[in-house]
Enzyme design. Structure first.
Site, PDB file in Angstrom:
ATOM      1  N   CYS A   1       0.841  -1.196   0.000  1.00 51.48           N
ATOM      2  CA  CYS A   1       0.000   0.000   0.000  1.00 51.48           C
ATOM      3  C   CYS A   1       0.879   1.250   0.000  1.00 51.48           C
ATOM      4  O   CYS A   1       0.623   2.208  -0.733  1.00 51.48           O
ATOM      5  CB  CYS A   1      -0.924   0.005   1.216  1.00 51.48           C
ATOM      6  SG  CYS A   1      -1.920   1.509   1.360  1.00 51.48           S
TER       7      CYS A   1
ATOM      8  N   CYS B   1      -6.229  -2.457   6.824  1.00 54.84           N
ATOM      9  CA  CYS B   1      -7.288  -1.457   6.665  1.00 54.84           C
ATOM     10  C   CYS B   1      -8.581  -2.060   6.141  1.00 54.84           C
ATOM     11  O   CYS B   1      -9.667  -1.689   6.579  1.00 54.84           O
ATOM     12  CB  CYS B   1      -6.815  -0.325   5.755  1.00 54.84           C
ATOM     13  SG  CYS B   1      -6.640  -0.773   4.015  1.00 54.84           S
TER      14      CYS B   1
END
Length: 376
Positions: free
Chosen positions: A94, A204
């Site tokens: 990410c 997340c």
């Protein structure tokens, strides 16, 4: 900004200096993409907190939707690894592909710098002095080095070990000299709206209230297979998919005289191998093979990797573990062979192995194989 205390304090530290400052909130995942309803939009609370802090500091902020980029560059590759039985780390990719990749591409000011609330440090240095550059050394430009921060208990350089040099050069880490306790104290002293907000944990897209197995089963169908005792070949039970376990994990097999731990996975046979006890030698690896290697200084890898003795360094293959001594050798196919000074427990394929020279992070790759001296 994420809506947490770290990025809020980062914004305040920068707002107190002479920067042309604006804030960005990334929406990387939305539970509406799963459910098709408004239920469970956790990002909205984060975005509200970002706006509250920015109003207080008098800086503009905007929301940038990067969920498509996250899906294609991070989530789908991670799904493939989980489905094959590996243990990926989406947070590292990410940072490389989204925060320090797609976000940079979206910034309208192409000379903009990106400041984050990561606990990491950056310095500038020239390459090592040698015979080829000795007469022009002072004219060689400095290059960015990713370094560990003051607070080693919150150190996040492992998560940043894959970002390219071009992105690192334009990064700022204002929290580098601070301990987490100091950051929390500053937030309270300044009256920031996020001062008492609890720290977020977990991946997340899974969130903090869902079990990983429950979440991932929405995307990977069950693939039952045997659980086998590696020491004697006896079948002890069934698993619902290799992705539901990772190396070193307690397999929680009922009716056993002692706890059984995951030692190996065989994707070809769809078999999970376990051993008795958490200190069994089959759980330890002396060597790992690391593919898809990326040096941060991509054009200047350490010359020692091609020597017979290898590069003496430190390796980290999990967040919050202490790095351990190793030797790194480059193989003919470009992969790295990393030999631990002493055997290491619970190393899994798919994990990211990052290399340090003292507190300087040199780069990382994905573990494709683990090798143990123990044989059944």
């Amino acid at each position: 900004m994420s809506g947490g205390v770290d990025s809020s304090v980062t914004a305040k530290l920068l707002a107190d200096q002479d920067y042309d400052l604006s804030a960005v909130f990334m929406r990387n995942w939305d539970t509406r993409d799963e459910s098709g309803t408004e239920h469970g939009c956790e990002w909205k609370k984060d975005w509200e907190d970002v706006q509250r802090v920015c109003r207080m500091l008098g800086i503009p902020c905007e929301l940038i939707d990067l969920s498509r980029e996250y899906w294609t560059r991070v989530f789908e590759p991670a799904l493939e690894l989980w489905e094959s039985g590996d243990t990926p780390n989406p947070d590292i990719w990410c940072n490389r592909e989204v925060k320090f990749g797609a976000l940079f591409d979206r910034l309208t000011e192409k000379n903009a710098w990106l400041a984050t609330g990561h606990y990491a440090n950056k310095t500038w240095a020239r390459p090592s002095l040698n015979l080829s550059n000795i007469f022009a050394y002072d004219r060689i430009p400095t290059r960015p080095q990713l370094r560990r921060p003051a607070d080693r208990t919150k150190d996040q350089t492992y998560y940043l070990s894959a970002i390219p040099e071009s992105s690192l050069a334009r990064a700022l880490f204002p929290l580098a000299p601070y301990k987490k306790t100091e950051v929390r104290e500053m937030a309270q002293r300044w009256g920031l709206p996020t001062a008492s907000r609890e720290e977020s944990m977990g991946i997340c897209f899974v969130g903090e209230k869902r079990r990983f197995d429950d979440f991932i089963s929405q995307y990977i169908p069950p693939k039952p297979g045997p659980i086998v005792d590696l020491t004697n070949g006896q079948t002890l039970g069934r698993h619902q998919g290799l992705y539901t376990f990772t190396i070193g994990q307690n397999a929680r097999i009922k009716g056993m005289p002692q706890k059984m731990f995951v030692a190996r996975k065989d994707p070809r046979r769809n078999t999970l191998y376990v051993v008795p006890g958490s200190t069994h030698p089959a759980l330890y690896s002396d060597t790992i093979i690391v593919d898809k290697w990326k040096w941060i200084w991509d054009d200047m890898p350490p010359s020692e990797i091609d020597s017979s003795k290898g590069l003496l360094a430190q390796v980290q293959y999990r967040h919050r573990m202490l790095d351990v001594p190793c030797r790194v050798h480059r193989q003919n196919d470009g992969s790295m062979r990393v030999e631990f000074k002493s055997p290491q427990s619970s190393v899994a394929t798919g994990q990211v192995a990052a290399i340090w020279k003292r507190d300087w992070c040199l780069g990382c790759g994905i573990i494709s194989d683990t090798r143990s001296g123990w044989q059944p």
